[in-house]
Write a protein that holds these residues in place. Structure first.
Motif, PDB file in Angstrom:
ATOM      1  N   GLU A   1       0.864  -1.175  -0.130  1.00 29.79           N
ATOM      2  CA  GLU A   1       0.009   0.053   0.038  1.00 29.79           C
ATOM      3  C   GLU A   1       1.033   1.172  -0.060  1.00 29.79           C
ATOM      4  O   GLU A   1       0.408   2.266  -0.509  1.00 29.79           O
TER       5      GLU A   1
ATOM      6  N   HIS B   1       1.849   1.504  -3.796  1.00 31.45           N
ATOM      7  CA  HIS B   1       0.784   1.353  -4.872  1.00 31.45           C
ATOM      8  C   HIS B   1      -0.436   2.292  -4.234  1.00 31.45           C
ATOM      9  O   HIS B   1      -1.468   2.339  -5.043  1.00 31.45           O
TER      10      HIS B   1
ATOM     11  N   ILE C   1      -5.512  -0.398  -0.581  1.00 32.93           N
ATOM     12  CA  ILE C   1      -6.327  -1.462  -1.513  1.00 32.93           C
ATOM     13  C   ILE C   1      -7.640  -0.998  -1.158  1.00 32.93           C
ATOM     14  O   ILE C   1      -7.993  -1.284   0.125  1.00 32.93           O
ATOM     15  N   THR C   2      -8.542  -1.035  -2.239  1.00 31.33           N
ATOM     16  CA  THR C   2      -9.791  -0.657  -2.126  1.00 31.33           C
ATOM     17  C   THR C   2     -10.812  -1.937  -1.722  1.00 31.33           C
ATOM     18  O   THR C   2     -10.311  -2.930  -2.256  1.00 31.33           O
TER      19      THR C   2
ATOM     20  N   GLU D   1     -13.138  -2.441  -3.867  1.00 32.62           N
ATOM     21  CA  GLU D   1     -13.462  -2.438  -5.258  1.00 32.62           C
ATOM     22  C   GLU D   1     -12.293  -3.669  -5.708  1.00 32.62           C
ATOM     23  O   GLU D   1     -12.417  -4.541  -6.375  1.00 32.62           O
ATOM     24  N   MET D   2     -11.004  -3.322  -5.384  1.00 27.80           N
ATOM     25  CA  MET D   2      -9.835  -4.105  -5.728  1.00 27.80           C
ATOM     26  C   MET D   2     -10.099  -5.640  -5.177  1.00 27.80           C
ATOM     27  O   MET D   2     -10.069  -6.645  -5.925  1.00 27.80           O
TER      28      MET D   2
ATOM     29  N   GLN E   1     -12.783  -7.310  -6.839  1.00 29.41           N
ATOM     30  CA  GLN E   1     -12.316  -7.758  -8.248  1.00 29.41           C
ATOM     31  C   GLN E   1     -11.577  -9.106  -8.248  1.00 29.41           C
ATOM     32  O   GLN E   1     -11.579  -9.907  -8.963  1.00 29.41           O
ATOM     33  N   VAL E   2     -10.469  -9.250  -7.322  1.00 31.48           N
ATOM     34  CA  VAL E   2      -9.632 -10.192  -7.127  1.00 31.48           C
ATOM     35  C   VAL E   2     -10.734 -11.445  -6.728  1.00 31.48           C
ATOM     36  O   VAL E   2     -10.408 -12.643  -7.164  1.00 31.48           O
TER      37      VAL E   2
END
Length: 72
Positions: free
Chosen positions: A52, A55, A58-59, A61-62, A65-66
Motif C-alpha cells: 500500500e 501502490h 487497497i480498496t 473494489e480491488m 475484483q480479485v
C-alpha cells in the motif's frame, strides 16, 4: 475494509509446504516466542503495508475484483 459478516471475520486456510521448511520455520519463530500463525499474520500485515505504501490503499473494489476473478 470490505463489509463481512462479523461471525466470519476470520478464515482458516490450508498451506502446502515442504516439511523441512515448516520445521525450520517453527524453530525460527519460537525464538520470538511466537507460533507459526502469529508470524505468518505479521508477515502478511507487513507485506500489505509495504504494498500500500508503494501502490496506494487497497480498496473494497480491488478486493471484489480479485475475489470475483478467483471464483470464475
Amino acid at each position: 475494509m470490505s463489509k463481512r459478516n462479523p461471525d466470519k471475520d476470520k478464515l482458516s486456510i490450508s498451506l502446502v509446504i515442504d516439511i523441512d521448511l515448516l520445521d525450520k520455520f517453527r524453530v525460527a519463530v519460537s525464538y520470538n516466542e511466537r507460533n507459526i500463525n502469529q508470524q505468518l499474520r505479521s508477515y502478511m500485515r507487513s507485506y500489505v503495508s509495504a504494498f500500500e505504501k508503494e501502490h496506494g490503499p487497497i480498496t473494497d473494489e480491488m478486493i471484489s475484483q480479485v475475489i470475483n476473478k478467483k471464483q470464475k
